[in-house]
Design an enzyme around this catalytic site. Structure first.
Site, mmCIF file in Angstrom:
data_model
loop_
_atom_site.group_PDB
_atom_site.id
_atom_site.type_symbol
_atom_site.label_atom_id
_atom_site.label_comp_id
_atom_site.label_asym_id
_atom_site.label_seq_id
_atom_site.Cartn_x
_atom_site.Cartn_y
_atom_site.Cartn_z
ATOM 1 C CG ASP A 172 -1.816 1.112 1.183
ATOM 2 O OD1 ASP A 172 -2.961 0.929 0.392
ATOM 3 O OD2 ASP A 172 -1.788 2.180 1.793
ATOM 4 C CD GLU A 196 -2.035 6.558 2.518
ATOM 5 O OE1 GLU A 196 -2.931 7.318 1.788
ATOM 6 O OE2 GLU A 196 -2.549 5.575 3.099
ATOM 7 C CG HIS A 238 -1.834 11.139 3.457
ATOM 8 N ND1 HIS A 238 -1.237 12.274 4.055
ATOM 9 C CD2 HIS A 238 -2.161 10.920 2.188
ATOM 10 C CE1 HIS A 238 -1.058 12.896 2.980
ATOM 11 N NE2 HIS A 238 -1.448 12.116 1.807
ATOM 12 C CG HIS A 250 -6.592 6.289 4.240
ATOM 13 N ND1 HIS A 250 -6.832 5.465 3.040
ATOM 14 C CD2 HIS A 250 -7.879 6.445 4.923
ATOM 15 C CE1 HIS A 250 -8.239 5.522 2.947
ATOM 16 N NE2 HIS A 250 -8.658 5.793 4.238
ATOM 17 C CG ASP A 279 -4.665 1.669 4.948
ATOM 18 O OD1 ASP A 279 -5.040 1.505 6.143
ATOM 19 O OD2 ASP A 279 -4.806 2.627 4.167
#
Length: 236
Positions: free
Chosen positions: A8, A10, A57, A153, A158
């Site tokens: 994952d 960001e 985030h 997030h 995640d």
């Protein structure tokens, strides 16, 4: 045995051509069980974080300003992934960003990630739960996975949650038994998930006179949907 790498990220926003990755999190699975090996890095994107992304985030420009560049952490990331199979939720978005970052590397650029080699857990979820919400929060609720830690997030958190969701999508551990042949065919499941479903075609039972009267009425409507329906009536 090949590992599975749940990944994952960001980003500063949503356009891979100009926006940048600011956080990467990876979790290693072996036999669909977390091994404890993880990869987790913050990255200086050398551009401002969009306010909409910041709201998701919480990673500010000031916080990221002293973090390493992607080029610095790339060798570690590539080494961690190795020959493992990438597992990503909504894979096209993340693969675009990763490939864009790889293309910016000054030297020794790795080969681009091929989307068809990545297991997209979103496609599996959509196939299994057609018509339902299949974002990570919705899947956690469906499978009773604790997401109370997820106030914002975060790439590693995640990835860890997605690893749990992934096992549930395959049928769960079921009292400790191994997933067996179901787990061994996850790439096939993902490919099947991506296969388009043929639309159902309904045959009209109207008499010719009724069909003509209905078609004349529908022809007075402006919506293109009704135009498609007229075509189906003619072919029925």
């Amino acid at each position: 045995m090949t590992s599975e790498i749940v990944l994952d990220t960001e980003t500063t926003s949503t356009d891979a051509k100009v926006d940048r990755i600011i956080e990467v999190g990876c979790v290693e699975l072996m036999n669909h069980t977390q091994t404890g090996r993880t990869f987790y890095r913050y990255i200086n994107p050398q551009r401002a974080v969009h306010p909409d992304a910041l709201a998701v985030h919480g990673l500010t420009d000031a916080f990221l300003s002293d973090k390493p560049l992607f080029a610095t952490i790339a060798p570690e990331l590539i080494d961690f992934i190795g020959d493992g199979t990438l597992m990503i939720h909504s894979a096209p978005f993340y693969v675009r960003f990763l490939n864009a970052e790889f293309a910016r590397l000054p030297t020794s650029q790795p080969l681009a990630i091929q989307l068809d080699a990545v297991v997209d857990t979103l496609l599996i979820a959509r196939r299994k739960h057609a018509g339902a919400a299949n974002n990570l929060d919705a899947l956690c609720s469906r499978y009773g996975i604790d997401r109370s830690r997820r106030t914002k997030h975060g790439a590693l958190l995640d990835a860890q949650i997605l690893a749990e969701v992934y096992v549930e999508l395959l049928g769960g551990k079921q009292g400790g038994f191994d997933l067996g042949p179901v787990a061994a065919t996850v790439n096939k499941a993902a490919a099947e998930a991506a296969r388009p479903v043929a639309p159902r075609v309904f045959k009209s039972r109207l008499a010719d006179a009724e069909r003509k009267r209905h078609a004349a009425f529908v022809a007075t409507l402006k919506s293109p949907v009704w135009g498609d329906y007229i075509s189906e009536l003619k072919e029925a």
